[in-house]
Design a protein around this motif. Structure first.
Motif: not given
Length: 338
Positions: A19-25, A64-68, A30-42
């Motif tokens: 759900q979080l990732l869908s909001k971040l487009k 994160l490198k923030c564009f906004s 993938s899920v393993s021992e740790e949860y990594v949420l990749p983010i790359s958008n505006e």
């Protein structure tokens, strides 16, 4: 202000992160021992990592490198949570009751808020922020987590508490170990959980020192000087074969010999010479286990000039000769892979 609609709460089911990732487009993760949420958008580029640590604790790392301008809400209405925050790189802004407080690089913070609190990341900032969140157990039985909540019991009753600590570079080194570890499987899990526990202990100890106004050597070194010590220590780690000397380090850093010694004792509990020697011995131990280099080649690779001296201090550290350690390591490696 754009908002990443995320909630830091004790929920590790796949659906929450999808759900979080869908909001971040973001479509794939993938899920393993740790949860990594990749983010790359505006909004931003990077990732958010979440690592469960026991039943009532979890570690969140924001890279994160923030564009906004980005707002990350802490929604803790459902349960009692204490957030132990550490800024490794850049800066974050904590917003509580409409008031904004900057959390600078290498600074600690402890946040309790059952109504509303946000972490704001500014446009153009590249940040790395680590958060250890601790949930109050339903039954306050004897445990480490229960003891943590007893320490902050009065603050929890008020529902709001924010402590912004002084700088602490030692915590940064421990957080770096979580990202850099090459361990795998259950060994990695145990290692990471141990480091998280240590970071939590260091944050609480740092808080106690700050509020009790205990004066220590930290007051003798500026934050800039501490950063210089940390940078030169990393140079030693990465180039342990270089013939480092006090004279070279003085010229390199611009610090006096006394400041160098104070800094290494503060950050690493060692003198400069002992720190260099320790780095070399640990490097040698790893080479003995993982390479086919002979003892003389290893001595050269770590910057020692005397094989007999190396053997002497290695035996003092590991209670055996380098050759014996190497032979046993090879036997164990063969047995493990057989």
């Amino acid at each position: 202000m754009k908002v990443l609609e995320s909630t830091f709460k004790p929920s590790f089911d796949r659906g929450f992160y999808e759900q979080l990732l869908s909001k971040l487009k973001v479509k794939n993760f993938s899920v393993s021992e740790e949860y990594v949420l990749p983010i790359s958008n505006e909004l931003a580029e990077g990732h958010i990592k979440v690592i469960p640590s026991g039943k009532y604790k979890w570690y969140t790392e924001i890279n994160l490198k923030c564009f906004s301008n980005v707002k990350l809400p802490f929604l803790t209405k459902e349960t009692d949570l204490i957030h132990f925050i550490y800024c490794c790189k850049g800066q974050g802004i904590h917003q509580m009751n409409g008031k904004e407080t900057v959390i600078d690089e290498f600074q600690t913070a402890i946040i309790i808020d059952k109504e509303s609190a946000d972490l704001i990341l500014k446009k153009g900032e590249t940040v790395k922020i680590a958060i250890i969140s601790v949930e109050k157990p339903k039954e306050m039985i004897t445990s480490v987590v229960s003891e943590i909540f007893r320490i902050f019991e009065e603050k929890l009753e008020n529902k709001k508490f924010a402590y912004y600590g002084s700088s602490n570079l030692k915590i940064s080194d421990q957080i770096g170990k979580i990202s850099s570890t090459e361990k795998n499987g259950v060994v990695k899990k145990l290692f990471v959980e141990g480091v998280i526990q240590l970071i939590l202990a260091m944050e609480i100890q740092h808080h106690h020192k700050d509020i009790s106004s205990i004066s220590d050597v930290n007051g003798l070194l500026t934050l800039k000087e501490q950063k210089i010590i940390k940078d030169i220590a990393e140079e030693i780690q990465n180039n342990c074969d270089y013939p480092f000397s006090i004279k070279y380090l003085i010229e390199k850093t611009g610090l006096s010999a006394a400041k160098l010694q104070e800094g290494f004792k503060l950050l690493y509990s060692r003198t400069v010479t002992d720190y260099i020697k320790n780095v070399r011995i640990e490097k040698a131990e790893n080479l003995l286990k993982t390479t086919d280099l002979n003892i003389s080649e290893i001595v050269y690779a770590i910057g020692f000039t005397s094989r007999s001296y190396f053997s002497k201090i290695f035996k003092e550290r590991y209670n055996c000769s380098p050759r014996y350690y190497q032979e046993k390591s090879r036997i164990y490696s063969l047995a493990f892979t057989a």
